[in-house]
Design a protein around this motif. Sequence first.
Motif, short mmCIF file in Angstrom:
data_model
loop_
_atom_site.label_atom_id
_atom_site.label_comp_id
_atom_site.label_asym_id
_atom_site.label_seq_id
_atom_site.Cartn_x
_atom_site.Cartn_y
_atom_site.Cartn_z
N ALA A 1 -12.08 -2.92 0.02
CA ALA A 1 -11.80 -2.33 -1.29
C ALA A 1 -11.28 -3.38 -2.26
CB ALA A 1 -10.80 -1.19 -1.15
N VAL A 2 -10.43 -4.27 -1.78
CA VAL A 2 -9.92 -5.35 -2.62
C VAL A 2 -11.06 -6.29 -3.00
CG1 VAL A 2 -8.32 -7.30 -2.74
CG2 VAL A 2 -7.65 -5.22 -1.52
N GLY B 1 1.05 6.33 5.95
CA GLY B 1 1.21 5.37 4.87
C GLY B 1 -0.15 5.00 4.31
N SER B 2 -0.18 4.41 3.14
CA SER B 2 -1.44 3.98 2.53
C SER B 2 -1.17 2.95 1.45
CB SER B 2 -2.20 5.17 1.93
OG SER B 2 -3.38 4.73 1.26
N THR B 3 -2.04 1.94 1.38
CA THR B 3 -1.95 0.94 0.33
C THR B 3 -2.74 1.34 -0.91
OG1 THR B 3 -3.85 -0.25 1.28
CG2 THR B 3 -1.65 -0.96 1.97
N LEU B 4 -3.52 2.42 -0.84
CA LEU B 4 -4.40 2.77 -1.96
C LEU B 4 -3.67 3.11 -3.26
CD1 LEU B 4 -7.42 4.76 -0.46
CD2 LEU B 4 -7.39 2.47 -1.44
N PRO B 5 -2.59 3.90 -3.25
CA PRO B 5 -1.94 4.18 -4.54
C PRO B 5 -1.47 2.91 -5.26
CG PRO B 5 -1.22 5.77 -2.90
CD PRO B 5 -2.01 4.72 -2.16
N ARG B 6 -0.92 1.97 -4.52
CA ARG B 6 -0.47 0.74 -5.18
C ARG B 6 -1.67 -0.07 -5.67
NH1 ARG B 6 3.81 -3.86 -2.89
NH2 ARG B 6 3.76 -5.17 -4.78
N LEU B 7 -2.76 -0.04 -4.90
CA LEU B 7 -3.97 -0.73 -5.35
C LEU B 7 -4.48 -0.11 -6.65
CD1 LEU B 7 -5.56 -3.05 -4.05
CD2 LEU B 7 -7.11 -1.34 -3.07
N PHE C 1 -10.46 4.46 -7.54
CA PHE C 1 -10.60 4.43 -6.09
C PHE C 1 -10.81 5.85 -5.58
CE2 PHE C 1 -8.48 0.50 -7.14
CZ PHE C 1 -9.13 -0.41 -6.32
N ALA C 2 -12.00 6.09 -5.05
CA ALA C 2 -12.35 7.40 -4.52
C ALA C 2 -12.24 7.36 -3.00
CB ALA C 2 -13.77 7.79 -4.94
N LEU C 3 -11.78 8.46 -2.42
CA LEU C 3 -11.43 8.48 -1.01
C LEU C 3 -12.60 8.92 -0.13
CD1 LEU C 3 -9.11 8.25 1.11
CD2 LEU C 3 -8.67 10.69 0.70
N ILE D 1 -7.52 -10.57 -8.40
CA ILE D 1 -6.85 -9.93 -7.27
C ILE D 1 -5.73 -10.79 -6.71
CG2 ILE D 1 -8.89 -8.57 -6.63
CD1 ILE D 1 -9.24 -10.60 -4.27
N GLY D 2 -5.38 -11.86 -7.40
CA GLY D 2 -4.36 -12.77 -6.90
C GLY D 2 -3.04 -12.09 -6.64
N SER D 3 -2.57 -11.28 -7.57
CA SER D 3 -1.28 -10.62 -7.39
C SER D 3 -1.35 -9.56 -6.29
CB SER D 3 -0.82 -9.98 -8.71
OG SER D 3 -1.74 -8.99 -9.14
#
Length: 376
Positions: A14-15, A79-85, A93-95, A196-198
Amino acid sequence: MTRLIVAAGGGGDAVAAATVDAALYGDGDRAVILTYAWDRLLFDPVPGPRGPDHFTGLEPITPAVRAVPAGARPIAPAGSTLPRLAAELPHTFALIDPHHGAEGITRQLEELVSHFAPESIDLLDVGGDILARGDEPTLRSPLADALTLAACCQVNAPVRLLVAGPGLDGELPLDDVLGLLGPLVRTLTAEDVEPIGSVLEWHPSDAAGMLAATARGVRGACEVRDAGPPVPLTDEGPTLHEVDVDEAVGRNRLARAIMETESLDEVEAHSREIRGYSEIDHERDQAARLGEQTARLGERPSAKSAPEAVLAELDRFEAEARSRGATHTTFRHITETLGLDGSQRDGLRHLLINSRPEQYEAPLWRITAEARTTAA
């Protein structure tokens, strides 16, 4: 105009999709990225992928598809990294919901195609394990890629399969992947990965991190999760290739077997038949072991409470990694190897960068060529 990019394995794919979108279609493009919510146990202690029932705050796009906005939250203990992404990148971002098998994902794709009429559809995999047969001994996580491949090949719309960073997932040998690739589409540059560096400062994906590092010119061999052979960081690392979808399906035995599945349980059953196990079984076993280890060892020294002890453990790890031929590693791998949990990763990263800034080759950690001399 809307473009649709399917992140074949979720996570780092995704990234990478955000990078590929900007690199191929321009900085102003804002593709819809369809992706799994499936993070490693270090960041999501619940085995397997998350579905819409595991979140609050999702937003409907179509009857079967939900977007994960910045305000969405996974329901504990997941947990999930998607909301922060979603908070840090401008894309939608679609699930992917794999709990209804390949037929369910195909239905999601068909609804998105009908809703957006996208100008293009790309299926993106970092590393190339989507091209596996399914019985390779080095293959560790074929299930997600096989599911998206099985779904995409059944959609009544043209789908282009792209492989970024051949071999960077550490699942198939680089030479094997190179022999399966089609034409070169682009070689990513440091400028391409800058957006996407940060994100890579905190996102746990090893493959996306190595993709960015090679685009910035880092070369060597990177040790990642499960302590397999170090992954080569070569001039092939930042390349993006097209692959014929039909050829990939013809090669991927698991993808062919699961095309008519209607549940994740069915998909796992086919994986056990073909591979001898399901990777979610592996996650279940690993989660149980981690729980037992935590109960047995208690709280480990953290970067905040015992920085000298952590650095001493790092020195021991680097010596062992050096003996295995590694020149680099990832912060996730260091976190796991030192027995720390995901909540301690940021503190560990700050300790290492502040203590030894010369070893930071963003977003990787360089292992020194010789043992560090520590003053008494």
